[in-house]
Design a protein around this motif. Sequence first.
Motif, PDB file in Angstrom:
ATOM      1  N   VAL A 162      42.826 -18.208-108.923  1.00  0.00           N
ATOM      2  CA  VAL A 162      44.039 -18.855-108.015  1.00  0.00           C
ATOM      3  C   VAL A 162      45.108 -17.930-107.654  1.00  0.00           C
ATOM      4  N   THR A 163      43.931 -17.651-106.005  1.00  0.00           N
ATOM      5  CA  THR A 163      44.910 -16.917-105.817  1.00  0.00           C
ATOM      6  C   THR A 163      46.160 -17.439-104.882  1.00  0.00           C
ATOM      7  N   LEU A 164      46.779 -16.508-104.460  1.00  0.00           N
ATOM      8  CA  LEU A 164      47.853 -16.674-102.934  1.00  0.00           C
ATOM      9  C   LEU A 164      48.599 -15.286-102.285  1.00  0.00           C
ATOM     10  N   ALA A 165      47.517 -15.559-101.399  1.00  0.00           N
ATOM     11  CA  ALA A 165      47.887 -14.742 -99.678  1.00  0.00           C
ATOM     12  C   ALA A 165      46.305 -13.709-100.457  1.00  0.00           C
ATOM     13  N   SER A 166      45.790 -13.869-100.869  1.00  0.00           N
ATOM     14  CA  SER A 166      44.146 -13.775-101.132  1.00  0.00           C
ATOM     15  C   SER A 166      44.809 -12.573-102.553  1.00  0.00           C
ATOM     16  N   LYS A 167      45.464 -13.174-102.872  1.00  0.00           N
ATOM     17  CA  LYS A 167      46.423 -12.327-104.557  1.00  0.00           C
ATOM     18  C   LYS A 167      46.260 -12.916-106.335  1.00  0.00           C
ATOM     19  N   PRO A 168      45.080 -11.954-106.304  1.00  0.00           N
ATOM     20  CA  PRO A 168      44.843 -13.042-107.969  1.00  0.00           C
ATOM     21  C   PRO A 168      46.345 -12.610-108.712  1.00  0.00           C
ATOM     22  N   LEU A 169      46.197 -14.207-108.993  1.00  0.00           N
ATOM     23  CA  LEU A 169      47.491 -15.152-110.080  1.00  0.00           C
ATOM     24  C   LEU A 169      47.204 -14.904-111.399  1.00  0.00           C
ATOM     25  N   LYS A 170      47.923 -14.515-112.098  1.00  0.00           N
ATOM     26  CA  LYS A 170      47.622 -14.395-113.537  1.00  0.00           C
ATOM     27  C   LYS A 170      48.464 -15.635-114.538  1.00  0.00           C
ATOM     28  N   LEU A 171      47.215 -17.041-114.607  1.00  0.00           N
ATOM     29  CA  LEU A 171      48.433 -18.064-114.811  1.00  0.00           C
ATOM     30  C   LEU A 171      47.335 -18.337-116.202  1.00  0.00           C
ATOM     31  N   THR A 172      48.762 -18.439-116.954  1.00  0.00           N
ATOM     32  CA  THR A 172      48.116 -18.657-118.643  1.00  0.00           C
ATOM     33  C   THR A 172      47.580 -20.296-118.341  1.00  0.00           C
ATOM     34  N   ALA A 173      46.581 -20.303-120.118  1.00  0.00           N
ATOM     35  CA  ALA A 173      45.843 -21.541-119.479  1.00  0.00           C
ATOM     36  C   ALA A 173      46.520 -22.788-119.420  1.00  0.00           C
ATOM     37  N   LEU A 174      47.595 -22.799-120.074  1.00  0.00           N
ATOM     38  CA  LEU A 174      48.954 -24.204-119.533  1.00  0.00           C
ATOM     39  C   LEU A 174      49.236 -23.912-117.635  1.00  0.00           C
ATOM     40  N   GLU A 175      49.294 -23.162-117.396  1.00  0.00           N
ATOM     41  CA  GLU A 175      50.232 -22.806-116.219  1.00  0.00           C
ATOM     42  C   GLU A 175      49.044 -23.558-114.947  1.00  0.00           C
ATOM     43  N   TYR A 176      47.509 -23.436-115.079  1.00  0.00           N
ATOM     44  CA  TYR A 176      46.285 -23.735-114.122  1.00  0.00           C
ATOM     45  C   TYR A 176      46.322 -24.961-114.944  1.00  0.00           C
ATOM     46  N   ALA A 177      46.771 -25.383-115.759  1.00  0.00           N
ATOM     47  CA  ALA A 177      46.115 -26.977-116.286  1.00  0.00           C
ATOM     48  C   ALA A 177      47.034 -27.720-114.955  1.00  0.00           C
ATOM     49  N   LEU A 178      47.818 -27.504-115.365  1.00  0.00           N
ATOM     50  CA  LEU A 178      49.464 -28.034-114.903  1.00  0.00           C
ATOM     51  C   LEU A 178      48.970 -27.667-113.001  1.00  0.00           C
ATOM     52  N   LEU A 179      48.839 -26.858-113.195  1.00  0.00           N
ATOM     53  CA  LEU A 179      48.432 -27.083-111.408  1.00  0.00           C
ATOM     54  C   LEU A 179      47.512 -27.026-110.508  1.00  0.00           C
ATOM     55  N   ILE A 180      45.986 -27.725-111.654  1.00  0.00           N
ATOM     56  CA  ILE A 180      45.240 -27.750-111.063  1.00  0.00           C
ATOM     57  C   ILE A 180      45.506 -29.702-111.093  1.00  0.00           C
ATOM     58  N   CYS A 181      46.079 -30.012-112.673  1.00  0.00           N
ATOM     59  CA  CYS A 181      46.701 -31.454-112.265  1.00  0.00           C
ATOM     60  C   CYS A 181      47.671 -32.072-111.124  1.00  0.00           C
ATOM     61  N   LEU A 182      48.362 -31.580-110.729  1.00  0.00           N
ATOM     62  CA  LEU A 182      49.170 -31.629-110.162  1.00  0.00           C
ATOM     63  C   LEU A 182      48.099 -31.410-108.556  1.00  0.00           C
ATOM     64  N   ALA A 183      47.807 -30.224-107.919  1.00  0.00           N
ATOM     65  CA  ALA A 183      46.279 -30.386-106.790  1.00  0.00           C
ATOM     66  C   ALA A 183      45.900 -31.217-106.630  1.00  0.00           C
ATOM     67  N   LYS A 184      45.140 -32.058-107.879  1.00  0.00           N
ATOM     68  CA  LYS A 184      44.382 -32.512-107.858  1.00  0.00           C
ATOM     69  C   LYS A 184      45.059 -34.137-106.970  1.00  0.00           C
TER      70      LYS A 184
END
Length: 231
Positions: A145-167
């Motif tokens: 996951v990148t924001l303004a071309s900078k990688p974000l260090k997300l935990t596994a759950l944070e990523y799962a929540l983000l992808i769940c909502l983004a989809k």
Amino acid sequence: MKNKVSIIYVEDDASSAEILTLYLERQGYKVNHFDNAADAKRALANLNFDLAIFDIMLPKGDGMELLQLAVSKQLPSIMVTAKITESERLLGFELGADDYVCKPYSPREVVSRVQALLKRTQKPNMVVDTLKFGKLEISPHNKLVTLASKPLKLTALEYALLICLAKRPLQIVSREQLITLVWQGATDITDRTVDTHLANLRKKLADSKKSPIFIATHYGQGYQFIASKTA
């Protein structure tokens, strides 16, 4: 031949460690057990693992320090502890823990939680196109996951929540639905736990709660991903 899933397990109680290690190995996992924080810290710094299980109270350090190191390496982590207050569990979640198991526990329960966490964090076999929402890019293939071309260090759950909502753009997803989708319906996950992980995710997205760009809160209803998808 497919490599075994490698787990770092840190527990100073020899009896508990022996039993859980046996249960995990019966499921085909490779378990690297350490009985103190210092040795585990060196292992985390020099070896690669797929998942971590930490006790909190440990000789030569503590599990929270190990948790922070694991989170910095984006390693899915489960905390195992006799401490059961909500504030202590929330502290672990705020530091990036993906799950919490309180002692005394059933080894089968821990194995089940390991399987569930691996299921939602292991990389998919199929290549999926990158999702783009303005300055935010989500690559499901490598979970980058990148924001303004900078990688974000997300935990596994944070990523799962983000992808769940983004989809589910513009769909209001209730806390109950998130618990079902992200935590596989675990019965001990509270609304406050969901809110804590969403708050951590928002901080990393630099998203304002009052004027959100990505995730909006609908009080009494749930969360909504509001960013528009871009080409």
